[in-house]
Design an enzyme around this catalytic site. Structure first.
Site, PDB file in Angstrom:
ATOM      1  N   ASP A  67      25.139  28.165  29.678  1.00  0.00           N
ATOM      2  CA  ASP A  67      25.275  29.741  29.759  1.00  0.00           C
ATOM      3  C   ASP A  67      26.497  29.901  28.733  1.00  0.00           C
ATOM      4  OD1 ASP A  67      24.514  32.092  30.630  1.00  0.00           O
ATOM      5  OD2 ASP A  67      23.820  31.816  32.247  1.00  0.00           O
ATOM      6  N   TRP A  68      27.152  31.543  28.999  1.00  0.00           N
ATOM      7  CA  TRP A  68      27.520  32.101  28.252  1.00  0.00           C
ATOM      8  C   TRP A  68      29.285  31.533  29.285  1.00  0.00           C
ATOM      9  CZ3 TRP A  68      24.292  31.622  25.432  1.00  0.00           C
ATOM     10  CH2 TRP A  68      24.281  32.257  24.087  1.00  0.00           C
TER      11      TRP A  68
END
Length: 835
Positions: free
Chosen positions: A410-411
């Protein structure tokens, strides 16, 4: 073709010479510079027009092809503002295209005259494919440039040159690479990936395992030498997300799941994927599969509800729909990412059986559907970050569950280099903070083996080949308008199909009687503040919204008047309601990524509004727009309640079709609606939101309807609940360990659809919840029509539990109960069989 291992140095030199020659030929491939193209850094080559620049008399940086200038997008003065190519406009507000450069200095900044900021390499990225944006001048190497006599502009940081747009990437149909074995489409995707992998240098491999800047949610650089396409990633739980314009705002994932209709799920997935493809996306960041363990969850509107079987069905249809369009789907967020509160720091403590039976089956369904990628989550799992968790990534996902694709973070969810790489993370997003230079250094030191890099890249390339991305040119653009009347019609059909009729007490107000002459529409959500989409990365920008007021007004028959008050003046609201034949009170709440709801109440005085309107007008219909469950202290005071969840841009038209009987509601709840904020399985802070960033899933398997069954109590509205304008009879149950059959009849006066649900109760020795969902179907029947429904049971999937001692799935011996009904609390038929 060349062998990478054991080759003679002279052979290696010849290969490099050939590659350089090929690269120079590819550099000559022309690519049009379009409005909106970003600026990137690549190996300097003055023969490429996109790398040649001039500073004209108007202080504009003009590309070598002419006609396009560098500009700060949208006159944005903020740090991080996009720097792009656009038509030169010297006479029309030119300041965002005007720059200064001090030629007397060896290295100087490219300064914007508009705001005094400079062109800056995003994330201080030294690699080819790095993107530039605007930033406050700090005198750093990533902000300093040299303007060469040949027209190229070279970075002091990396020695790479400024390039307008990206270089053209050849496909396997182009002569430049078509003769390579990996371009043989008769080979499997795995064989093609293996052949290409053997040709790549370590640097070329490392370039594929992390993100770069860009206008998409994420980007991975392409490789013109070998025809490796750019990977462009975009969010999509409700359509093309992240604020991208000129798209269709479809109903949210939770809304679509409320249809309990596989065909609708697939159509939603195919249509949204078509828009993604036209926007230039080739990896869609979905399905979002996290179980709605926490009713307050801020991203429940993106989720697939509380049951892993229902979630798995949606995941399957979504992945097949996306990947059927030649794109790659991404199952997220793996795993135990079931709240937004402290999501980046909380550790979920989950026991082995609960993990396997409640939080993994839907991800297994994604793997079985052939999903190309996974996204690991922000949280920790049993004390270890999800994106560097060897047990969940390597052991569970890749070994036990058999996942062959790649795992992206995920970012910002990557926390290390060596541990993350060795634990099974294959791609860092959205940048190269851990998987750029740091990973190259780790390989050089032997801390990460090159064989692990090979595994990472092979896992990435295989689904890219599988999607056909090597065999067709890149297509689409974020600037393209992908919305259409056809897609709007799909959005409308899906919103209607997913609307849930929660209550319609006799004498039924719905569908509205033809004798009604005056309708009072009340509430801000009805018009002035519509709610059609949730917030965060999944937010979709609607091109328009048909509000409930507009939809009702447009559909109301001639001679029927429609009044409106926004709920801000109770006296006026109740006056309008009392003078009408029926009041439609439209209420709602929303939520967003990054935070959870603090209550399941509607808030903003809406509960009080409903109570007072209902006191003034007994014929009151309450219409709810919500990201998940809501409480209803006024439930006994109103005869009719409709739940729309997040219906998308066609909200009002869909609602009107239900209210006036043009469509028969057939949606069912994908999660339980509790009676109150405390009427649920989360009974302590230790379970939610956690204590000192640790939360224990001590409720085990007893989430949602399973918890209510265990206590023999009823919620406000049960999982699977949803009414119709007709009635259905269930008769003739016949059960065995392999098949269940029964007859379903539309016993009412109008055509409609029912969703018969089959639950299995395990032998008491299994210590399972009373019943668990194992099958459902959506059946459309004309009035009086009946059909025999047959459900096949798979012993290896439907009749197993996880044995924590044997570490395998087992089928308990004993008597199994079969429950067939219209909802978890509305069981019409029961039976049993013995194994």
């Amino acid at each position: 073709e060349f062998k990478r291992k054991g080759e003679h140095k002279s052979t290696h030199a010849a290969m490099r010479a050939l590659c350089l020659l090929l690269a120079s030929l590819l550099a000559g491939l022309s690519v049009a510079i379009n409005n909106g193209d970003l600026l990137y850094l690549f190996e300097c080559n003055a023969s490429v027009a996109a790398m040649r620049w001039t500073l004209n008399s108007n202080s504009m940086i003009v590309n070598g092809d002419g006609g396009k200038c560098v500009q700060i997008a949208d006159y944005n003065t903020a740090d991080g503002a996009i720097v792009e190519m656009w038509d030169c406009h010297p006479s029309d507000k030119p300041e965002n295209q005007q720059f200064t450069f001090n030629t007397s200095e060896e290295w100087a900044p490219l300064m914007s005259k508009m705001d005094g900021k400079c062109i800056d390499i995003a994330n201080t990225d030294p690699d080819p494919g790095a993107v530039v944006h605007q930033w406050t001048f700090l005198g750093l190497d990533n902000q300093l440039w040299k303007w060469n006599k040949d027209g190229t502009i070279v970075s002091k940081l990396s020695g790479l040159c400024l390039n307008a747009g990206r270089p053209a990437i050849p496909t396997c149909k182009d002569a430049a690479i078509s003769s390579f074995k990996y371009c043989d489409t008769s080979l499997t995707a795995a064989d093609r990936a293996a052949d290409l992998l053997a040709r790549l240098s370590l640097d070329e491999k490392l370039a594929l395992v992390h993100g770069y800047g860009g206008t998409y949610a994420g980007t991975v650089t392409g490789n013109p030498t070998w025809g490796i396409p750019y990977l462009t990633l975009e969010d999509g739980p409700q359509g093309v997300a992240d604020g991208v314009a000129q798209v269709t705002c479809f109903p949210s994932t939770l809304t679509i799941v409320s249809s309990w209709n596989r065909t609708a799920m697939r159509r939603f997935s195919e249509t949204t994927a078509a828009e993604q493809k036209s926007k230039g996306t080739n990896i869609v960041l979905g399905p979002m599969e996290n179980i709605a363990r926490v009713p307050f969850g801020g991203r429940n509107f993106e989720s697939t509800g509380e049951d892993p079987y229902l979630s798995g069905v949606y995941a399957t249809e979504n992945i097949l729909g996306i990947q059927g369009q030649g794109l790659i789907a991404c199952a997220k967020h793996y795993v135990d990412n079931n709240q937004e509160y402290d999501r980046t720091t909380v550790s979920a403590i989950v026991d082995d059986r609960t993990q396997h039976e409640l939080y993994l089956p839907h991800f297994q369904a994604a793997i079985d559907a052939g999903v190309g990628s996974f996204m690991c989550s922000y949280n920790l799992i049993n004390g270890t970050w999800a994106c560097e968790n060897d047990y969940t990534l390597n052991h569970l996902l890749k070994e036990e569950m058999g996942f062959q694709g790649f795992v992206m973070s995920d970012w910002g969810a990557t926390h290390s280099t060596v541990q993350a790489a060795n634990a099974g993370l294959d791609m860092q997003m959205p940048d190269a903070g851990y998987f750029g230079t740091a990973l190259a250094d780790a390989v050089a030191k032997g801390e990460v083996k090159e064989s692990r890099i090979d595994d990472m890249v092979n896992r990435i390339l295989t689904p890219v080949f599988g999607a056909g991305l090597f065999d067709r040119p890149a297509e689409g653009s974020l600037l393209v308008n992908v919305s259409s009347d056809e897609h709007a019609a799909v959005s409308l059909e899906l919103a209607i199909e997913s609307t849930v009729l929660l209550k319609n007490d006799a004498p039924a107000l719905l569908p509205l009687s033809k004798s009604i002459k005056k309708i009072a529409v009340i509430g801000a959500v009805a018009h002035t503040s519509p709610i059609v989409a949730g917030g965060g990365s999944g937010y979709v920008l609607p091109p328009y919204i048909v509000t409930p007021l507009q939809g009702i007004s447009a559909r109301a028959p001639s001679g029927v008047s429609v009044s409106y008050s926004d709920g801000s003046n109770i006296n006026q609201d109740t006056k309008n309601a009392a003078s009408a034949d029926v009041a439609v009170v439209v209420v709602g709440c929303t939520s967003s990524e990054g935070s959870d709801r603090t209550t399941l109440g509607l808030g903003n005085g809406q509960d009080d509004l409903i109570a007072k309107v209902a006191a003034a007008q007994p014929n009151t219909i309450v219409v709810i727009h919500s990201p998940g469950a809501v409480t209803m202290p006024w439930v006994s005071s109103v005869p009719t309640i409709v739940e729309c969840f997040m219906p998308g841009q066609e909200d009002g038209t869909a609602l009107a079709a239900i209210l006036f009987g043009d469509a028969n509601p057939s949606g069912k709840l994908p999660l339980t609606f509790p009676l109150s904020d405390t009427d649920m399985w989360l009974t302590s802070a230790d379970q939610y939101p956690g204590v000192n960033d640790v939360e224990h899933y001590s409720e085990g398997l007893y989430v949602g309807y399973r918890w209510y069954d265990g206590r023999n109590t009823k919620p406000l509205f049960a999982f699977g609940h949803g009414l119709s304008y007709t009635t259905f009879d269930y008769v003739g149950l016949v059960t065995s360990s392999s098949q269940v059959t029964f007859t379903l009849k539309n016993s009412g006066k109008v055509a409609g659809a029912e969703v018969p649900q089959l639950y299995i109760g395990f032998p008491s020795s299994a210590n399972e919840p009373m019943k668990v969902l194992r099958a459902f179907d959506k059946v459309y029947l004309q009035a009086g029509q009946q059909i025999s429904v047959k459900v096949t049971l798979n012993k290896q999937k439907d009749l197993v539990i996880w044995d924590v001692v044997k570490q395998t799935w087992v089928t308990p011996s004993g008597t199994y109960k079969v429950f067939v009904g219209a909802a978890a609390d509305d069981i019409r038929l029961t039976g049993s069989f013995t194994l």
